[in-house]
Enzyme design. Structure first.
Site, PDB file in Angstrom:
ATOM      1  N   TYR A 183      37.494  31.834  35.007  1.00 46.98           N
ATOM      2  CA  TYR A 183      38.909  31.599  35.319  1.00 46.98           C
ATOM      3  C   TYR A 183      39.044  30.471  36.330  1.00 46.98           C
ATOM      4  CZ  TYR A 183      38.344  34.169  39.756  1.00 46.98           C
ATOM      5  OH  TYR A 183      37.959  34.577  41.013  1.00 46.98           O
ATOM      6  N   CYS A 184      40.236  29.864  36.346  1.00 47.35           N
ATOM      7  CA  CYS A 184      40.577  28.831  37.318  1.00 47.35           C
ATOM      8  C   CYS A 184      42.093  28.873  37.536  1.00 47.35           C
ATOM      9  CB  CYS A 184      40.111  27.455  36.858  1.00 47.35           C
ATOM     10  SG  CYS A 184      40.765  26.954  35.244  1.00 47.35           S
ATOM     11  N   THR A 185      42.648  27.918  38.249  1.00 48.08           N
ATOM     12  CA  THR A 185      44.053  27.976  38.648  1.00 48.08           C
ATOM     13  C   THR A 185      45.017  28.018  37.468  1.00 48.08           C
ATOM     14  OG1 THR A 185      43.497  26.750  40.660  1.00 48.08           O
ATOM     15  CG2 THR A 185      45.827  26.886  40.054  1.00 48.08           C
ATOM     16  N   ILE A 212      44.995  31.675  36.538  1.00 52.28           N
ATOM     17  CA  ILE A 212      45.506  32.647  37.509  1.00 52.28           C
ATOM     18  C   ILE A 212      47.029  32.597  37.574  1.00 52.28           C
ATOM     19  CG2 ILE A 212      45.351  33.446  39.903  1.00 52.28           C
ATOM     20  CD1 ILE A 212      42.819  31.513  40.067  1.00 52.28           C
TER      21      ILE A 212
END
EC number: 1.14.-.-
Length: 328
Positions: A183-185, A212
């Site tokens: 996952y990332c922003t 996210i």
């Protein structure tokens, strides 16, 4: 009370012809409507965060959706009271996400349109977080993780995204035979990194679709199992994600107390992002180490016009002196 500003986070991997001219034209349009923000344009696509009032952001979204190949571009929208940016930047880069593969002898770069991990909805990602046989890997920078992350997610021992492929190779035994979700922003980094993991031979690789930012807005999961805040690259610095049972996990660099306030180290040659209170920033001259506190170009010292005698006095309070500075 209604919030007057909208912040748009978005990306799209799509071939852009004559991307340098596209970037220049895009900047001209953004300025013409009064938009603020930061956008990267490359041959492989576009990645940006912008802010403005409702009318301005609507004009921008309509404009982008009118461009060839961007008709279905997904905007993630936050409503805020203030602008998230002071100026407007649109820059042409070789890549919208630099994984550093070609720089580090990792063969060619990844094209997410050809190879990427399976998309997981927020609900599916939450299930993965609760699955003991699934490895959850945070692909962001270390300072982003330290402010907030998913419960149980692995924190790679890296300073920036470009170091991640080598770290994964060095720790291959932890992941190769397991399901891995990343996952990332907002999703843009994971598109490329999950594709690299697939190319490396990992059999079951997933990614949080929309990142996210989308997880925190999902009406079903409501950001649950996220601890802390999400770091963002604009004037806001951080935003809330968990709307169920939020907690503070950030710790002050100097004394370990709960903290969610970021500053850059006063030493311009270091510039590390550190969490600290205003009190400790003053006490430690915004330096993350003794070497940074006594650095000749310490920005905190310059910004506050501190004399050498005042610096010596501050250092004495924390049991340090200017000896290191004198020796340089």
């Amino acid at each position: 009370m209604a919030k007057d500003i909208r912040v748009l986070l978005y990306y799209k991997y799509v071939p852009i012809e004559n991307a340098e001219k596209f970037a220049a034209d895009h900047l001209a349009f953004c300025k013409s409507i009064g938009l603020k923000g930061r956008i990267l344009v490359a041959d492989e696509g576009i990645n940006g965060t912008v802010s403005g009032d409702y009318e301005t952001t609507q004009k921008y979204m309509d404009y982008v959706h009118s461009l060839p190949g961007m008709e279905d571009l997904w905007f993630k929208i936050d409503e805020e009271n203030e602008q998230a940016f002071k100026k407007m930047f649109v820059r042409y880069k070789k890549e919208i996400v630099h994984l550093g593969l070609e720089d580090n002898d990792f063969d060619n770069d990844i094209n997410p349109l050809e190879t990427t991990g399976a998309y997981l909805s927020p609900k599916e990602f939450k299930e993965a977080l609760l699955d003991e046989d699934t490895v959850v890997l945070d692909t962001r920078n270390d300072y982003e993780y330290d402010l907030g992350h998913f419960r149980g997610a692995i924190r790679p021992d890296i300073r920036n995204f470009r170091e991640l492929p080598q770290w994964v190779r060095d720790n291959k035994e932890k992941f190769m035979d397991k399901r891995v979700v990343v996952y990332c922003t907002g999703g843009v980094r994971c598109e490329k990194f999950s594709g690299w993991m697939v190319r490396e031979g990992y059999k079951d690789v997933g990614q949080l679709h929309g990142g996210i930012a989308t997880y925190g807005k999902d009406p079903e999961v409501q950001g649950e199992l996220w601890d802390g805040k999400m770091y963002v690259f604009d004037e806001r610095i951080s935003v809330d994600i968990n709307h169920v049972d939020p907690v503070v996990i950030g710790k002050d660099w100097f004394d370990g107390t709960p903290c969610e306030r970021y500053v850059n180290c006063g030493n311009p040659e270091c510039n590390r992002r550190i969490l600290t209170s205003e009190e400790n920033e003053d006490k430690y001259l915004r330096g993350c180490s003794h070497e940074c506190r006594v650095h000749p170009r310490n920005r905190y010292v310059a910004e506050n016009g501190l004399s050498q005698a005042e610096v010596v006095e501050r250092l004495a309070v924390i049991g340090e002196s200017l000896e290191t500075l004198v020796a340089q």
